[in-house]
Motif scaffolding. Sequence first.
Motif, PDB file in Angstrom:
ATOM      1  N   ILE A  78     -24.695 -13.930  83.529  1.00  0.00           N
ATOM      2  CA  ILE A  78     -25.092 -15.165  82.866  1.00  0.00           C
ATOM      3  C   ILE A  78     -23.869 -15.729  82.148  1.00  0.00           C
ATOM      4  O   ILE A  78     -23.260 -15.039  81.318  1.00  0.00           O
ATOM      5  N   PRO A  79     -23.470 -16.955  82.456  1.00  0.00           N
ATOM      6  CA  PRO A  79     -22.309 -17.522  81.761  1.00  0.00           C
ATOM      7  C   PRO A  79     -22.643 -17.839  80.315  1.00  0.00           C
ATOM      8  O   PRO A  79     -23.683 -18.411  80.007  1.00  0.00           O
ATOM      9  N   VAL A  80     -21.787 -17.429  79.396  1.00  0.00           N
ATOM     10  CA  VAL A  80     -21.934 -17.740  77.974  1.00  0.00           C
ATOM     11  C   VAL A  80     -21.049 -18.947  77.672  1.00  0.00           C
ATOM     12  O   VAL A  80     -19.832 -18.880  77.800  1.00  0.00           O
ATOM     13  N   SER A 108     -45.960   7.363  86.047  1.00  0.00           N
ATOM     14  CA  SER A 108     -44.814   7.567  86.932  1.00  0.00           C
ATOM     15  C   SER A 108     -44.225   6.263  87.444  1.00  0.00           C
ATOM     16  O   SER A 108     -43.138   6.261  88.007  1.00  0.00           O
ATOM     17  N   ASN A 109     -44.901   5.145  87.220  1.00  0.00           N
ATOM     18  CA  ASN A 109     -44.403   3.833  87.701  1.00  0.00           C
ATOM     19  C   ASN A 109     -43.793   2.998  86.561  1.00  0.00           C
ATOM     20  O   ASN A 109     -43.722   1.775  86.645  1.00  0.00           O
ATOM     21  N   ALA A 110     -43.417   3.623  85.431  1.00  0.00           N
ATOM     22  CA  ALA A 110     -42.830   2.871  84.309  1.00  0.00           C
ATOM     23  C   ALA A 110     -41.531   2.219  84.755  1.00  0.00           C
ATOM     24  O   ALA A 110     -40.765   2.792  85.534  1.00  0.00           O
ATOM     25  N   LYS A 111     -41.300   0.975  84.260  1.00  0.00           N
ATOM     26  CA  LYS A 111     -40.130   0.191  84.682  1.00  0.00           C
ATOM     27  C   LYS A 111     -39.220  -0.077  83.495  1.00  0.00           C
ATOM     28  O   LYS A 111     -39.669  -0.238  82.374  1.00  0.00           O
ATOM     29  N   ARG A 112     -37.958  -0.225  83.765  1.00  0.00           N
ATOM     30  CA  ARG A 112     -36.959  -0.629  82.756  1.00  0.00           C
ATOM     31  C   ARG A 112     -36.545  -2.049  83.083  1.00  0.00           C
ATOM     32  O   ARG A 112     -36.060  -2.315  84.182  1.00  0.00           O
ATOM     33  N   THR A 113     -36.761  -2.973  82.142  1.00  0.00           N
ATOM     34  CA  THR A 113     -36.494  -4.394  82.361  1.00  0.00           C
ATOM     35  C   THR A 113     -35.238  -4.795  81.612  1.00  0.00           C
ATOM     36  O   THR A 113     -35.051  -4.460  80.445  1.00  0.00           O
ATOM     37  N   ILE A 114     -34.385  -5.537  82.310  1.00  0.00           N
ATOM     38  CA  ILE A 114     -33.140  -6.044  81.706  1.00  0.00           C
ATOM     39  C   ILE A 114     -33.213  -7.532  81.671  1.00  0.00           C
ATOM     40  O   ILE A 114     -33.449  -8.162  82.696  1.00  0.00           O
ATOM     41  N   GLU A 144     -26.565 -18.214  73.271  1.00  0.00           N
ATOM     42  CA  GLU A 144     -26.874 -17.011  72.487  1.00  0.00           C
ATOM     43  C   GLU A 144     -27.710 -16.084  73.360  1.00  0.00           C
ATOM     44  O   GLU A 144     -28.744 -16.484  73.900  1.00  0.00           O
ATOM     45  N   VAL A 145     -27.274 -14.876  73.509  1.00  0.00           N
ATOM     46  CA  VAL A 145     -27.925 -13.916  74.413  1.00  0.00           C
ATOM     47  C   VAL A 145     -28.641 -12.846  73.599  1.00  0.00           C
ATOM     48  O   VAL A 145     -28.037 -12.217  72.715  1.00  0.00           O
ATOM     49  N   ASP A 146     -29.904 -12.698  73.847  1.00  0.00           N
ATOM     50  CA  ASP A 146     -30.686 -11.624  73.234  1.00  0.00           C
ATOM     51  C   ASP A 146     -30.966 -10.559  74.296  1.00  0.00           C
ATOM     52  O   ASP A 146     -31.452 -10.868  75.385  1.00  0.00           O
ATOM     53  N   VAL A 147     -30.664  -9.334  73.968  1.00  0.00           N
ATOM     54  CA  VAL A 147     -30.904  -8.214  74.887  1.00  0.00           C
ATOM     55  C   VAL A 147     -32.005  -7.342  74.306  1.00  0.00           C
ATOM     56  O   VAL A 147     -31.862  -6.801  73.199  1.00  0.00           O
TER      57      VAL A 147
END
Length: 259
Positions: free
Chosen positions: A129-131, A253-259, A236-239
């Motif tokens: 993502i361009p800042v 067992s199907n838990a996901k990690r979201t970015i 402004e980037v919020d993580v």
Amino acid sequence: MSQTVVGIFNNLKEAQKASDNLLDNGFARNQVDISEDYGSNYSTYNDTDRKSHDDGISGFFDSLFGSDDKVDNYKTNARNGSTVSVHTQSMDRAEKARNILDEYGAIDMEGDAGYRSTENTNTDGSKSIPVIEEEFQVGKRKVETGGVSVRSRIIERPVEESLRLRTEHVHVERNPVDRKATAAELDNFAEGEIEMTEHREEAVVNKEARVTEEINVSKDVDQRKETIREEVRETEVDVDETSAKRTDAKHDSNAKRTI
């Protein structure tokens, strides 16, 4: 999404006209880049300069479009002309820039759009993502607020003056008489001549120019201090980190990690 539009022209004069029209149509100066007229200067380069020049063109187009046959076509035409690059933040603005470049004689690259998005997806699945941050720049320009125009012209007005002029007239009178000549008249009894000149006065006109007034035009300068207030934008980037959730006493067992 950032877009770059590239137009290649036969010479710098055509490229400059297109660049000026882009600025007239609302594109900022820092969004428009114009290259030198490569074609007219290429013959003056030595072998080292030519290689550096060609490498620069290749690197520019490879960074935009990658390497393929169409890009080679761009490089060839760019070496013989002048290039205008327009950087925009939307497809609509990119399309407008493309239409202007086409209108002002950009070389037809077989309908190739010449766009490249700066939001790239890499082969490993990552995204960028361009800042962006706007810079606040304040300058000055001179604006005409009024003035004074002073013109001079020549007019004529009648004048008059009265004076008395003299004119002389000579009169000759002959009176008949009958008497004896006197001794004095006998002594002057000889040939003679009498002359009398007439004169008259004429008006003589003389004009003398005199300065009666001087008009001076000047101006003074007042200085004032003015505070300019504006708003600038930046990205402004919020993580947010999301952790795996448990459902009751069981692991999902199907838990996901979201970015």
